[in-house]
Design a protein around this motif. Structure first.
Motif, PDB file in Angstrom:
ATOM      1  N   PRO A   8      45.806  39.047  37.317  1.00 30.53           N
ATOM      2  CA  PRO A   8      45.421  37.677  36.931  1.00 30.53           C
ATOM      3  C   PRO A   8      44.867  36.878  38.106  1.00 30.53           C
ATOM      4  O   PRO A   8      45.271  37.071  39.256  1.00 30.53           O
ATOM      5  CB  PRO A   8      46.742  37.075  36.426  1.00 30.53           C
ATOM      6  CG  PRO A   8      47.559  38.252  35.996  1.00 30.53           C
ATOM      7  CD  PRO A   8      47.202  39.356  36.942  1.00 30.53           C
ATOM      8  N   ARG A   9      43.960  35.959  37.812  1.00 32.62           N
ATOM      9  CA  ARG A   9      43.325  35.150  38.867  1.00 32.62           C
ATOM     10  C   ARG A   9      44.330  34.291  39.630  1.00 32.62           C
ATOM     11  O   ARG A   9      44.101  33.938  40.778  1.00 32.62           O
ATOM     12  CB  ARG A   9      42.248  34.249  38.253  1.00 32.62           C
ATOM     13  CG  ARG A   9      41.029  35.000  37.740  1.00 32.62           C
ATOM     14  CD  ARG A   9      39.957  34.029  37.236  1.00 32.62           C
ATOM     15  NE  ARG A   9      38.798  34.719  36.715  1.00 32.62           N
ATOM     16  CZ  ARG A   9      38.636  35.090  35.452  1.00 32.62           C
ATOM     17  NH1 ARG A   9      39.606  34.835  34.568  1.00 32.62           N
ATOM     18  NH2 ARG A   9      37.555  35.712  35.055  1.00 32.62           N
ATOM     19  N   ARG A  10      45.443  33.954  38.974  1.00 30.79           N
ATOM     20  CA  ARG A  10      46.441  33.103  39.629  1.00 30.79           C
ATOM     21  C   ARG A  10      47.138  33.824  40.776  1.00 30.79           C
ATOM     22  O   ARG A  10      47.766  33.188  41.625  1.00 30.79           O
ATOM     23  CB  ARG A  10      47.488  32.640  38.622  1.00 30.79           C
ATOM     24  CG  ARG A  10      48.235  33.779  37.982  1.00 30.79           C
ATOM     25  CD  ARG A  10      49.438  33.357  37.169  1.00 30.79           C
ATOM     26  NE  ARG A  10      50.084  34.511  36.574  1.00 30.79           N
ATOM     27  CZ  ARG A  10      50.844  35.374  37.241  1.00 30.79           C
ATOM     28  NH1 ARG A  10      51.043  35.195  38.533  1.00 30.79           N
ATOM     29  NH2 ARG A  10      51.390  36.409  36.629  1.00 30.79           N
ATOM     30  N   VAL A  11      47.078  35.155  40.812  1.00 27.11           N
ATOM     31  CA  VAL A  11      47.718  35.943  41.869  1.00 27.11           C
ATOM     32  C   VAL A  11      46.811  35.932  43.097  1.00 27.11           C
ATOM     33  O   VAL A  11      45.669  36.385  43.034  1.00 27.11           O
ATOM     34  CB  VAL A  11      47.986  37.388  41.414  1.00 27.11           C
ATOM     35  CG1 VAL A  11      48.617  38.200  42.559  1.00 27.11           C
ATOM     36  CG2 VAL A  11      48.883  37.408  40.179  1.00 27.11           C
ATOM     37  N   VAL A  12      47.311  35.408  44.197  1.00 33.38           N
ATOM     38  CA  VAL A  12      46.517  35.337  45.426  1.00 33.38           C
ATOM     39  C   VAL A  12      46.575  36.691  46.136  1.00 33.38           C
ATOM     40  O   VAL A  12      47.662  37.223  46.393  1.00 33.38           O
ATOM     41  CB  VAL A  12      47.057  34.233  46.366  1.00 33.38           C
ATOM     42  CG1 VAL A  12      46.204  34.158  47.633  1.00 33.38           C
ATOM     43  CG2 VAL A  12      47.072  32.896  45.649  1.00 33.38           C
ATOM     44  N   MET A  13      45.416  37.244  46.443  1.00 37.30           N
ATOM     45  CA  MET A  13      45.352  38.538  47.127  1.00 37.30           C
ATOM     46  C   MET A  13      45.350  38.296  48.636  1.00 37.30           C
ATOM     47  O   MET A  13      44.403  37.738  49.188  1.00 37.30           O
ATOM     48  CB  MET A  13      44.096  39.305  46.702  1.00 37.30           C
ATOM     49  CG  MET A  13      43.973  39.533  45.201  1.00 37.30           C
ATOM     50  SD  MET A  13      45.399  40.376  44.464  1.00 37.30           S
ATOM     51  CE  MET A  13      45.369  41.926  45.345  1.00 37.30           C
ATOM     52  N   LEU A  17      32.150  42.664  37.394  1.00 37.74           N
ATOM     53  CA  LEU A  17      33.603  42.584  37.433  1.00 37.74           C
ATOM     54  C   LEU A  17      34.087  41.476  38.352  1.00 37.74           C
ATOM     55  O   LEU A  17      33.374  41.056  39.258  1.00 37.74           O
ATOM     56  CB  LEU A  17      34.186  43.924  37.914  1.00 37.74           C
ATOM     57  CG  LEU A  17      33.826  45.155  37.086  1.00 37.74           C
ATOM     58  CD1 LEU A  17      34.256  46.423  37.811  1.00 37.74           C
ATOM     59  CD2 LEU A  17      34.467  45.073  35.700  1.00 37.74           C
ATOM     60  N   ALA A  18      35.321  41.036  38.120  1.00 39.97           N
ATOM     61  CA  ALA A  18      35.971  40.054  38.985  1.00 39.97           C
ATOM     62  C   ALA A  18      37.474  40.166  38.771  1.00 39.97           C
ATOM     63  O   ALA A  18      37.932  40.711  37.751  1.00 39.97           O
ATOM     64  CB  ALA A  18      35.502  38.639  38.663  1.00 39.97           C
ATOM     65  N   GLN A  19      38.238  39.653  39.709  1.00 39.48           N
ATOM     66  CA  GLN A  19      39.684  39.668  39.554  1.00 39.48           C
ATOM     67  C   GLN A  19      40.081  38.948  38.267  1.00 39.48           C
ATOM     68  O   GLN A  19      39.621  37.836  37.985  1.00 39.48           O
ATOM     69  CB  GLN A  19      40.364  38.980  40.746  1.00 39.48           C
ATOM     70  CG  GLN A  19      41.891  38.966  40.635  1.00 39.48           C
ATOM     71  CD  GLN A  19      42.560  38.231  41.777  1.00 39.48           C
ATOM     72  OE1 GLN A  19      41.968  38.080  42.840  1.00 39.48           O
ATOM     73  NE2 GLN A  19      43.769  37.770  41.561  1.00 39.48           N
ATOM     74  N   GLY A  20      40.929  39.602  37.472  1.00 40.33           N
ATOM     75  CA  GLY A  20      41.463  38.995  36.265  1.00 40.33           C
ATOM     76  C   GLY A  20      40.558  39.026  35.053  1.00 40.33           C
ATOM     77  O   GLY A  20      40.959  38.560  33.978  1.00 40.33           O
ATOM     78  N   CYS A  21      39.374  39.607  35.183  1.00 45.78           N
ATOM     79  CA  CYS A  21      38.421  39.504  34.061  1.00 45.78           C
ATOM     80  C   CYS A  21      38.882  40.257  32.813  1.00 45.78           C
ATOM     81  O   CYS A  21      38.398  39.980  31.723  1.00 45.78           O
ATOM     82  CB  CYS A  21      37.031  39.982  34.503  1.00 45.78           C
ATOM     83  SG  CYS A  21      36.902  41.757  34.848  1.00 45.78           S
ATOM     84  N   LEU A  53      39.881  49.970  43.525  1.00 45.31           N
ATOM     85  CA  LEU A  53      40.057  48.514  43.573  1.00 45.31           C
ATOM     86  C   LEU A  53      39.260  47.839  42.460  1.00 45.31           C
ATOM     87  O   LEU A  53      39.716  46.850  41.875  1.00 45.31           O
ATOM     88  CB  LEU A  53      39.617  47.974  44.933  1.00 45.31           C
ATOM     89  CG  LEU A  53      40.505  48.316  46.134  1.00 45.31           C
ATOM     90  CD1 LEU A  53      39.898  47.753  47.418  1.00 45.31           C
ATOM     91  CD2 LEU A  53      41.915  47.771  45.947  1.00 45.31           C
ATOM     92  N   ALA A  54      38.078  48.370  42.176  1.00 45.88           N
ATOM     93  CA  ALA A  54      37.245  47.793  41.118  1.00 45.88           C
ATOM     94  C   ALA A  54      37.897  47.954  39.748  1.00 45.88           C
ATOM     95  O   ALA A  54      37.607  47.192  38.820  1.00 45.88           O
ATOM     96  CB  ALA A  54      35.865  48.442  41.123  1.00 45.88           C
TER      97      ALA A  54
END
Length: 246
Positions: free
Chosen positions: A196-201, A238-242, A188-189
């Motif tokens: 992309p950050r726009r994608v809602v998990m 790390l972060a989503q979309g980075c 997952l990491a």
């Protein structure tokens, strides 16, 4: 109607919630006579506390007649949300054949194209990670391909072998590669920075009934998995979309 009544009571008494989305999840929600399906979709929306629909279906089960019915319902009931999630599982056709899914990645691409003709629909995708024969590059390729199509939200979870299924039979003949909890967190990491950050998990894991689950048996509750993932992301910066959002 009875399911709605019971669901409302559960939300009110157990979760202290008044508003909700009606989730048509079981089986393929868009299969069947279009007018009959449309009436089922319309029923919960008559409740002012129902803010919209989530419709779960297969990529090869979206017909123009169904989309026409959704457009008509949207026109009748403006302000309601419409989410359609497509059960893709993987973009690798070889794996889809192994799973006996009877649809292709091309079917998914076409389904997304059809849904994009309805601008009020949020398009989602459901993926299963750690499928037989797939390694990290395969899963990363799936993530990149579906994100390239502009999906609005995503559900992920790891493969679980359930007692009495064909996958259970397959695993008993030829043991599957087991993914540990730590390996899954590492996966997952790697994947989240490519989304992309726009994608809602909407989901990152799933917990099957312990009495039915064969493997993997991690013995961890969702909160423990979440804590481990957040720690892993923080440690790695790390972060989503980075890795895709700049």
């Amino acid at each position: 109607a009875e399911q709605l009544r019971k669901g409302r009571l559960q939300l009110r008494d157990n979760r202290k919630m008044g508003i909700y989305l009606a989730y048509f999840q079981q089986e393929t929600s868009t299969a069947g006579p279009p007018d009959e399906i449309a009436e089922k979709f319309r029923l919960p929306l008559l409740d002012p506390d129902c803010r919209g629909l989530i419709l779960s279906t297969r990529p090869d089960a979206l017909r123009p007649e169904i989309l026409d019915r959704l457009a008509a319902i949207h026109d009748e009931m403006p302000g309601k949300e419409f989410l359609v999630e497509l059960g893709l599982q993987t973009a690798r056709d070889e794996t889809l054949r192994l799973l006996n899914r009877n649809h292709t990645y091309g079917d998914f691409v076409e389904a997304v194209r059809l849904l994009r003709t309805l601008p009020f629909v949020q398009v989602g995708v459901h993926l299963i990670l750690c499928l037989p024969g797939e390694e990290t590059p395969d899963m990363l390729d799936t993530i990149r391909r579906v994100c390239g199509l502009g999906v609005d939200y995503m559900k992920l979870h790891h493969l679980q072998v359930i007692r009495g299924t064909r996958l259970h039979e397959m695993a008993s003949r030829s043991p599957l590669r087991p993914w540990s909890a730590e390996e899954y967190i590492d996966l997952l990491a790697l994947l989240l920075p490519a989304i992309p950050r726009r994608v809602v998990m909407h989901r990152l894991w799933s917990n099957a009934d312990p009495e039915l689950l064969i493997e993997p048996r991690w013995g961890l509750v969702t909160s423990a998995l979440q804590e481990r993932l957040l720690r892993r992301l923080k440690t790695g910066g790390l972060a989503q979309g980075c890795r895709v959002d700049g």
